[in-house]
Write an enzyme that holds these catalytic residues in place. Sequence first.
Site, PDB file in Angstrom:
ATOM      1  N   HIS A 172       0.810  -1.224   0.000  1.00  0.00           N
ATOM      2  CA  HIS A 172       0.000   0.000   0.000  1.00  0.00           C
ATOM      3  C   HIS A 172       0.844   1.276   0.000  1.00  0.00           C
ATOM      4  CE1 HIS A 172      -3.882  -2.164   1.491  1.00  0.00           C
ATOM      5  NE2 HIS A 172      -3.235  -2.851   0.574  1.00  0.00           N
TER       6      HIS A 172
ATOM      7  N   TYR B 214     -12.529  10.398   3.860  1.00  0.00           N
ATOM      8  CA  TYR B 214     -13.150   9.367   3.023  1.00  0.00           C
ATOM      9  C   TYR B 214     -13.396   8.050   3.754  1.00  0.00           C
ATOM     10  CZ  TYR B 214     -13.199  12.935  -0.360  1.00  0.00           C
ATOM     11  OH  TYR B 214     -13.503  14.120  -0.986  1.00  0.00           O
TER      12      TYR B 214
END
Lengths: 378, 378
Positions: A154, A258
């Site tokens: 990631h 988010y």
Amino acid sequence: MFTRTLAALSLAAALAAPFNLNAKTVVDSERASFTIETVADGLKNPWGLAFLPDDTMLVSEREGNLRLVSPDGQVWPPLQGLPEIYAKGQGGLLDVAIDPDYANNGRIYFSYSEPGEDDSTNSTAVASARIQDDKLVDVTRIFSQQPKVKSNAHFGSRLVFANDGTLFVTLGERYSQKDDAQTLDNHHGKVVRINTDGSVPADNPFVDTKGALPEIWSYGHRNMQGAAIHPQTGVLWSGEHGAQGGDEINLDRAAKNYGWPVITYGEDYGGGEIGEGFKKAGMETPVYYWLPSLATAGLTFYTGEQFPDWQGDLFVASLKAQTLSRLDIEGERVLHEERLLKDELGKRLRHVVQGPDGYLYLLTDESNGAIVRLVPAD
Amino acid sequence: MFTRTLAALSLAAALAAPFNLNAKTVVDSERASFTIETVADGLKNPWGLAFLPDDTMLVSEREGNLRLVSPDGQVWPPLQGLPEIYAKGQGGLLDVAIDPDYANNGRIYFSYSEPGEDDSTNSTAVASARIQDDKLVDVTRIFSQQPKVKSNAHFGSRLVFANDGTLFVTLGERYSQKDDAQTLDNHHGKVVRINTDGSVPADNPFVDTKGALPEIWSYGHRNMQGAAIHPQTGVLWSGEHGAQGGDEINLDRAAKNYGWPVITYGEDYGGGEIGEGFKKAGMETPVYYWLPSLATAGLTFYTGEQFPDWQGDLFVASLKAQTLSRLDIEGERVLHEERLLKDELGKRLRHVVQGPDGYLYLLTDESNGAIVRLVPAD
């Protein structure tokens, strides 16, 4: 016209290429008929693609090579002079971008996994440089994700220039640090916005927030491998990998949260619940999401003349699903999704970029990876 | 609890039912696990479904029967006293609705294909009535689509009450009259809005437009077999069958032109182009569309307690695709589509309605059609 010029160094790999697109199969899709052309192959897990003003392509290979590829497909040897790169797992040399004022300053940008001092930790960094003959010069690191951690996963990342000349960098939460995505004292799971010299724009949303890193633009993200500026509105649209399910496209606005890992449409690997559900006050819902995941990577808005009926559409490359999603956009709504290329190409797709010729260019994520392009059928 | 009480008149058909859902297969979907229960079968092409205050179901069969079905699934003989119905092709007895003030006035509404004087023409009409024992009384025609034409297709229609008590009626363009959808001197391809006595609401958008029929709410539609009021906003969401491709969900607002047959996402049967493309100034784009078509029919917003993670979602029944689409809605955006029931039920679905018990009720479009419902798994 179909051209396929192979550089010497990629010839052997090319001969072993498992797909032959010379037959010029015509793909009749909803809004366009096109053929798939191989521009170049023999590229090892190509990750980023950008076009120089003379139409030469700048391509990154994840293992740590930055190459020029001629418009006719000739693949040049790696440019020398890259910084040290941590090329393990999902890490390596990642995205590339060209300065909007390249004609005057000749600067390019690239993101990469940067090792820590003792090589047990790493994070995503961004550098700028100029290309001089076969090497990079004036290499300057302009951003380094904080903190460095021990993880192979990631890293993000995409590099996208806003219309005001600032640079957005999308950053993953390093998988092991997912809770960091909700706090502003780190760069994990964030979009950051910087000037091209690495300084912080004075109008960044958290510059006056105590304890917040001033580069942060938005937060609560997971692993973001797609980003593009909407051609009319100038708004950043970002894409991120969900967990098991829940790949998202977000309208990525300043200071917004988010939701990861508090809200998500996916579930944990193996099937467990993550967080508190999929909606929560103060957290943004995506503009579109996929369940199950496609493993979405690069994305781009199409604005060219070659495919008039694709203008304004958002194209999203995906890895696991081996498809190119065409999202029909009206304002800030997705009206419809069409999935292309799974049957006709069937490759993991890392990125999609509109070429200066108006064709759509794709990177296949393979050890013998390729640049292919979609060209209108006669 | 699973109940399946068969009325005598449907017993023979029920014994021949091609599917047996007694096994209580659990469907594990994205947001809910449920079983599919047969409430009643032996219904011939059921089309409309509404619940009376005592939970009795009012069901129309397209060939021209209006029946009551007890909450335990007992199907009663047809109610007597319907007007003459043109039951050929797509025509027949269509939707049903219950007056919002039913507790006081006992009125029901139904739409149907009404033959012209010489039986060679027809159009869609709406009547109201009261149920007295086994028959309809006070049957009053409150609307008749103008003009009547010779066609067996595209009658619409759904009946939906707005929050202000006016009644929306969705009307097809009769297939043969598609250009009529663009002019206001007829009811082809229109949504109309009327009072329950058939009069025209004073605030209808075209009441002062010379040459326009005053019942018209919106225009430029094709064949609309789905409509629902958004539970929070009160806005009408309508669904229509596209041609070959291009089934649409629209935010159906006063005076708006939804483009048919000038703009469409579909193409003509056989593959020819229709109209001028898919976008045009002054014409509305849908909020979502399907290509290829599913053949979308009834739709409903889910607001019940049985499926908490479905609240706010829009469910769309489809005929050809034999699926129930769940659309995840945020504001006026569709974020995601999930397709349910194709594998587990595999029937043409004419309609979807939320029951007073919070279960989702579906009508299967077959000569031995059924009311089935989705019930949370234990």
